[in-house]
Design a protein around this motif. Sequence first.
Motif, mmCIF file in Angstrom:
data_model
loop_
_atom_site.group_PDB
_atom_site.id
_atom_site.type_symbol
_atom_site.label_atom_id
_atom_site.label_comp_id
_atom_site.label_asym_id
_atom_site.label_seq_id
_atom_site.Cartn_x
_atom_site.Cartn_y
_atom_site.Cartn_z
ATOM 1 N N ASN A 120 0.823 -1.216 0.000
ATOM 2 C CA ASN A 120 0.000 0.000 0.000
ATOM 3 C C ASN A 120 0.858 1.267 0.000
ATOM 4 O O ASN A 120 0.531 2.240 -0.676
ATOM 5 C CB ASN A 120 -0.943 0.002 1.204
ATOM 6 C CG ASN A 120 -2.269 -0.671 0.881
ATOM 7 O OD1 ASN A 120 -2.552 -0.970 -0.267
ATOM 8 N ND2 ASN A 120 -3.073 -0.906 1.894
ATOM 9 N N ILE B 166 2.142 1.827 -3.402
ATOM 10 C CA ILE B 166 1.102 2.416 -4.276
ATOM 11 C C ILE B 166 1.065 3.928 -4.066
ATOM 12 O O ILE B 166 1.006 4.713 -5.005
ATOM 13 C CB ILE B 166 -0.281 1.769 -3.979
ATOM 14 C CG1 ILE B 166 -0.328 0.329 -4.514
ATOM 15 C CG2 ILE B 166 -1.420 2.592 -4.579
ATOM 16 C CD1 ILE B 166 -1.536 -0.470 -4.076
ATOM 17 N N LEU B 167 1.169 4.336 -2.794
ATOM 18 C CA LEU B 167 1.137 5.766 -2.458
ATOM 19 C C LEU B 167 2.381 6.468 -3.022
ATOM 20 O O LEU B 167 2.281 7.535 -3.633
ATOM 21 C CB LEU B 167 1.072 5.922 -0.930
ATOM 22 C CG LEU B 167 1.033 7.353 -0.416
ATOM 23 C CD1 LEU B 167 -0.238 8.058 -0.848
ATOM 24 C CD2 LEU B 167 1.132 7.382 1.119
ATOM 25 N N LYS C 181 0.128 5.941 -7.550
ATOM 26 C CA LYS C 181 -0.946 5.146 -8.135
ATOM 27 C C LYS C 181 -2.197 5.111 -7.261
ATOM 28 O O LYS C 181 -3.228 4.557 -7.663
ATOM 29 C CB LYS C 181 -0.455 3.715 -8.390
ATOM 30 C CG LYS C 181 0.492 3.626 -9.570
ATOM 31 C CD LYS C 181 1.026 2.220 -9.729
ATOM 32 C CE LYS C 181 2.103 2.181 -10.795
ATOM 33 N NZ LYS C 181 2.992 1.035 -10.637
ATOM 34 N N ALA C 182 -2.102 5.675 -6.044
ATOM 35 C CA ALA C 182 -3.249 5.646 -5.125
ATOM 36 C C ALA C 182 -4.364 6.569 -5.624
ATOM 37 O O ALA C 182 -4.095 7.626 -6.189
ATOM 38 C CB ALA C 182 -2.804 6.065 -3.735
ATOM 39 N N LYS C 183 -5.609 6.117 -5.444
ATOM 40 C CA LYS C 183 -6.750 6.945 -5.846
ATOM 41 C C LYS C 183 -7.216 7.820 -4.696
ATOM 42 O O LYS C 183 -7.872 8.836 -4.897
ATOM 43 C CB LYS C 183 -7.906 6.040 -6.296
ATOM 44 C CG LYS C 183 -7.666 5.425 -7.654
ATOM 45 C CD LYS C 183 -8.863 4.631 -8.099
ATOM 46 C CE LYS C 183 -8.602 3.985 -9.451
ATOM 47 N NZ LYS C 183 -9.618 3.022 -9.800
ATOM 48 N N ALA C 184 -6.938 7.382 -3.456
ATOM 49 C CA ALA C 184 -7.357 8.141 -2.274
ATOM 50 C C ALA C 184 -6.450 7.778 -1.107
ATOM 51 O O ALA C 184 -5.824 6.721 -1.099
ATOM 52 C CB ALA C 184 -8.804 7.797 -1.935
ATOM 53 N N ILE C 185 -6.388 8.692 -0.155
ATOM 54 C CA ILE C 185 -5.590 8.419 1.048
ATOM 55 C C ILE C 185 -6.457 8.688 2.280
ATOM 56 O O ILE C 185 -7.149 9.705 2.347
ATOM 57 C CB ILE C 185 -4.271 9.235 1.065
ATOM 58 C CG1 ILE C 185 -3.456 8.930 2.322
ATOM 59 C CG2 ILE C 185 -4.489 10.728 0.905
ATOM 60 C CD1 ILE C 185 -2.012 9.398 2.268
ATOM 61 N N ARG C 186 -6.430 7.736 3.203
ATOM 62 C CA ARG C 186 -7.226 7.903 4.431
ATOM 63 C C ARG C 186 -6.518 8.918 5.336
ATOM 64 O O ARG C 186 -5.281 8.988 5.364
ATOM 65 C CB ARG C 186 -7.341 6.573 5.177
ATOM 66 C CG ARG C 186 -8.207 5.564 4.463
ATOM 67 C CD ARG C 186 -8.434 4.350 5.361
ATOM 68 N NE ARG C 186 -9.209 3.357 4.653
ATOM 69 C CZ ARG C 186 -8.680 2.362 3.945
ATOM 70 N NH1 ARG C 186 -7.371 2.232 3.871
ATOM 71 N NH2 ARG C 186 -9.447 1.503 3.317
ATOM 72 N N THR D 187 -4.069 7.207 7.564
ATOM 73 C CA THR D 187 -2.776 6.894 6.928
ATOM 74 C C THR D 187 -1.893 8.141 6.925
ATOM 75 O O THR D 187 -0.709 8.091 7.288
ATOM 76 C CB THR D 187 -3.001 6.421 5.468
ATOM 77 O OG1 THR D 187 -3.905 5.325 5.477
ATOM 78 C CG2 THR D 187 -1.713 6.011 4.806
#
Lengths: 186, 69
Positions: free
Chosen positions: B31, B34-35, B39-44, B47
Amino acid sequence: MTDTAFPAGRKDPLLIAARLIAVFMMVIMGIAMGALLIALPVVLVKQADVIAELAKQGFSGNPGPIIWAIAGVMVLALLPLGLIFRFLVTLNQLIDSVGQGEPFAAENAGRLSRMGWLALAVQLSAIPLGALGYWIAQQLKGMEGVQADVDIGFSGNGLVLALLLFILARIFRHGAAMREELEGTV
Amino acid sequence: MPINVKLDEMLHARRMTLTELAERVDITLANLSILKTGKAKAIRFSTLEAICEVLQCQPGDLLAYGTEE
């Protein structure tokens, strides 16, 4: 993504029961299609025997159209049986994907949509079959020892099933998009 | 994507590896990768909070809008 909201997997009793029923019905459909494929040439080749049997049962009309109508019913019955078989194959694929814990996939939305069209096609294919069956039943009415009732045709339940499947396909398409977004969230 | 993730630079400045960060923030290496690669679509928020806490930085230090690398 390894975590899943559907951890039951292949040991889920519902999935096992659904798979068993689907496979059992596929076998029944296969046997029925096989029986029709065997009976169809027999009826056409042994026309004389069928005519003799009809006469013995007290049929007084022209047997020619009846024989062709019986053959027609057999041909027309193959179509819904084949469609139901395809429906069950797709259902099995759907059950497998739920068992693997990945139900919200675009592939499943496509499967549900396909099943909806198949359910609708089964209903439509039953109309000419029911009509021809009804015609035969009318011709044979009053014959001694012959009970000719036909209960095949367009059913409201089938239509509701098709609608339900189309709506479920939409829900799954939406679910697949949400899952895809979730997978890109860190 | 006009949002650039500057995690690589932050890690480099702190001489920390991605594996080390993954262990400290309790997020899988996959993960975080990905960040890092954008490539990440969203981040919490959780996180973001965990990374900021470990790297001792602000969210703005990690994310930038429209700036080219």
